[in-house]
Design a protein around this motif. Structure first.
Motif, PDB file in Angstrom:
ATOM      1  N   GLY A  28      86.844 185.275  71.745  1.00  7.53           N
ATOM      2  CA  GLY A  28      85.974 184.669  72.744  1.00  7.53           C
ATOM      3  C   GLY A  28      85.025 185.702  73.286  1.00  7.53           C
ATOM      4  N   GLN A  29      84.061 185.267  74.057  1.00  2.35           N
ATOM      5  CA  GLN A  29      82.955 186.127  74.480  1.00  2.35           C
ATOM      6  C   GLN A  29      83.421 187.394  75.187  1.00  2.35           C
ATOM      7  N   HIS A  30      84.338 187.265  76.122  1.00  6.96           N
ATOM      8  CA  HIS A  30      84.758 188.428  76.891  1.00  6.96           C
ATOM      9  C   HIS A  30      85.765 189.293  76.146  1.00  6.96           C
ATOM     10  N   ALA A  31      86.295 188.796  75.045  1.00  8.90           N
ATOM     11  CA  ALA A  31      87.315 189.527  74.291  1.00  8.90           C
ATOM     12  C   ALA A  31      86.757 190.217  73.061  1.00  8.90           C
ATOM     13  N   SER A  75      90.768 184.456  75.015  1.00  7.17           N
ATOM     14  CA  SER A  75      89.633 184.751  75.871  1.00  7.17           C
ATOM     15  C   SER A  75      89.804 184.123  77.251  1.00  7.17           C
ATOM     16  N   THR A  76      88.829 184.370  78.085  1.00  5.80           N
ATOM     17  CA  THR A  76      88.856 184.027  79.498  1.00  5.80           C
ATOM     18  C   THR A  76      88.738 182.523  79.731  1.00  5.80           C
ATOM     19  N   SER A 101      94.888 188.369  77.826  1.00  4.36           N
ATOM     20  CA  SER A 101      93.703 187.546  78.066  1.00  4.36           C
ATOM     21  C   SER A 101      92.558 188.440  78.540  1.00  4.36           C
ATOM     22  N   SER A 102      91.386 188.185  78.024  1.00  6.62           N
ATOM     23  CA  SER A 102      90.223 188.877  78.570  1.00  6.62           C
ATOM     24  C   SER A 102      89.891 188.309  79.948  1.00  6.62           C
ATOM     25  N   GLU A 168      86.199 192.300  80.598  1.00  2.42           N
ATOM     26  CA  GLU A 168      85.331 192.582  79.455  1.00  2.42           C
ATOM     27  C   GLU A 168      84.824 194.019  79.468  1.00  2.42           C
TER      28      GLU A 168
END
Length: 539
Positions: A28-31, A75-76, A101-102, A168
């Protein structure tokens, strides 16, 4: 320090140093910083699912099969939240998962007002009610230490899921620590208080009719051998809960097996003058829906202090099952084998068979028998909340994996994917058509990773067990009849081998599918019925 290393590398290095070989999850985006580090670390295998709750179920299956902590990376926000129902099962069944988890960047923590994608006011607080412990990492230098603490907490009795959030910007920050090559994690042992153990041994030694009820804690602790030794020294019959199936040899002369929802078994347990309950909280299922009423003294050996005496008055031993059983087996006197306990077990199982024989359930017993006959020895099986799964809870002769801890649908197939990764061999999943739709997208995961899982889907037109419950309670059903896809053609569209079978051909078709490399689906269109346990008033 290696040039270009970031926080994500410290996470991956720490997992490797802790002993992990496999990670489950979805990017995912933040991870991104974590997943890029996984790309650069081929020694750590990534099993990517299609939905986060299924990734968590896959990690759950892996952890149950290996007995090891299973890392899960998500991810978040939405990704993290989708794991919660699956983590409820892991918590209820004491399965050790390390969830990473991010998070949004550190500037956005704790507010929910900054407008970051996926931002929540307090993601950690949401998870805290489901897992054992939570951490938030606020600096890259904290990563190895926090991950070691979390790993130890997940593995410590009672095992369970733990939660680590990493923002992140921490995952992408330059790694200021040297590469992590050694990260020893100490998992504390939990032994019972010596005086309490001595008293428990005295109670067992003076019992005329001791009986043991083995729960899932015996399996999680790897305590099969001390359980067998104790039972044989005491000449005590052993019954297993659903979660404890496989803790005691099904065919052992002292095995009362696991017909926990049968009133004859409930009476048998209640009649013991000393009942030793190991690794079970005696919840709704294990107490036959709270109809169990012990007549003698009950000793409860349990790693979760909160479960001691929670449902019944007990003499409590707060200890890991392996530690406690080993100590008790060494402390009790060995009795002569006089055949009394074996005769009592044979009488109990005869009553169970007679009850089943009287209910006209030959089809259901045959279907379960055909599945068992088709499954090679030592191949793990994962069962969804479906009628045949409920049968397996009582009648399957050995260990199985299921979601009886929290009772959520959709466990069987993704958990079997995790088992196949763990054993590097075949695994069996069993679902109804309703539960199958929860994880149908994981056919793509199975195909992508070429996981050797055979999925038996029993299509009875809807939510079969709920159909029975509603009809029994109200005489009508609501929302139980479902529109379903053509499962065979759907599986084939994923590039997965699939066939439709009949009861007569089930054994051969299932055995053939299990022998094929890679994923496969076997569809059985069949309505099955649940057995009726003898009601207390009829006993």
């Amino acid at each position: 320090m290696s040039e270009g290393r970031i926080g994500g590398d410290l996470v991956v290095e720490s997992l490797r140093a802790l002993g992990a070989t496999t990670v489950f999850g979805i990017p995912g985006q933040h991870a991104l910083g974590l997943f890029d580090a996984l790309r650069r670390t081929p020694e750590l295998r990534l099993i990517a699912s299609r939905v986060e709750n299924n990734a968590a179920f896959a990690a759950d299956g892996y952890a149950r099969e290996t007995g090891e902590v299973a890392p899960l990376v998500v991810s978040t926000g939405p990704g993290a939240l989708l794991t919660l129902a699956s983590l409820q099962e892991a918590r209820a069944s004491s399965v050790p998962l390390l969830v990473i988890s991010s998070q949004v960047p550190r500037a956005g923590l704790g507010g929910g007002r900054h407008g970051y994608l996926h931002e929540l006011p307090d993601q950690q607080a949401i998870a805290a009610g489901v897992v054992k412990s939570t951490w938030v990492v606020r600096d890259v230098t904290q990563l190895p230490t926090v991950l070691r603490e979390a790993w130890s907490a997940a593995a410590a009795a009672p095992a369970g899921p733990v939660w680590v959030e990493i923002p992140e910007d921490v995952l992408r920050a330059p790694a200021t620590l040297p590469p992590v090559r050694a990260l020893p994690a100490e998992v504390p042992t939990l032994g019972a208080q010596p005086d309490a153990l001595a008293e428990a041994a005295r109670l067992l030694d003076t019992a005329r009719n001791p009986v043991i009820l083995a729960g899932g804690g015996v399996l999680r602790a790897g305590a099969r051998e001390p359980l067998r030794e104790l039972a044989e020294k005491l000449r005590a019959p052993v019954l297993c809960t659903i979660g404890g199936k496989g803790a005691f040899d099904w065919e052992h002369p002292l095995s009362g097996q696991s017909w926990i929802e049968d009133w004859h078994s409930t009476e048998f347990l209640a009649a013991a003058d000393v009942l030793l309950v190991v690794g079970s909280g005696l919840g709704e299922l294990s107490s036959n829906y709270h109809t169990f009423s012990p007549q003698g003294t009950m000793i409860q050996l349990e790693a979760d202090a909160g479960k001691l005496g929670a449902n019944y008055p007990v003499f409590g031993l707060h200890a890991d099952a392996r530690e406690g059983l080993t100590a008790l087996a060494g402390a009790v006197a060995e009795r002569k084998a006089d055949g009394v306990a074996e005769a009592a077990v044979a009488e109990l199982l005869g009553k169970v068979r007679s009850r089943l024989d009287s209910q006209g359930l030959g089809l259901e017993r045959r279907v379960l028998g055909e599945v068992r006959a088709a499954l090679p020895a030592n191949v793990p099986s994962c069962w969804d909340m479906t009628i045949l799964g409920y049968w397996a809870w009582s009648a399957w002769p050995g260990q199985l994996h299921s979601a009886q801890g929290s009772g959520g649908l959709g466990y069987g197939f993704p958990a079997a994917l995790g088992c196949a990764v763990a054993t590097e061999g075949p695994a069996l999943a069993v679902s109804g058509d309703g539960g199958a739709l929860y994880g149908i997208g994981e056919l793509a995961s199975a195909r992508q990773h070429q996981l050797d899982v055979t999925w038996l889907i029993i299509d009875d037109g809807g939510y079969g067990i709920l159909r029975e419950y509603l009809d029994g309670a109200f005489g009508v059903t609501t929302a139980t009849e479902l529109v379903r896809p053509d499962y065979v053609e759907l599986a084939r569209s994923f590039g997965v081998s699939a066939r439709e079978t009949t009861v007569d051909n089930l054994r051969a078709d299932l055995a053939e599918a299990l022998a094929e490399p890679g994923p496969s689906v076997v569809l059985l269109n069949q309505r099955l019925a649940m057995f009726a346990a003898t009601h207390p008033q009829e006993a």
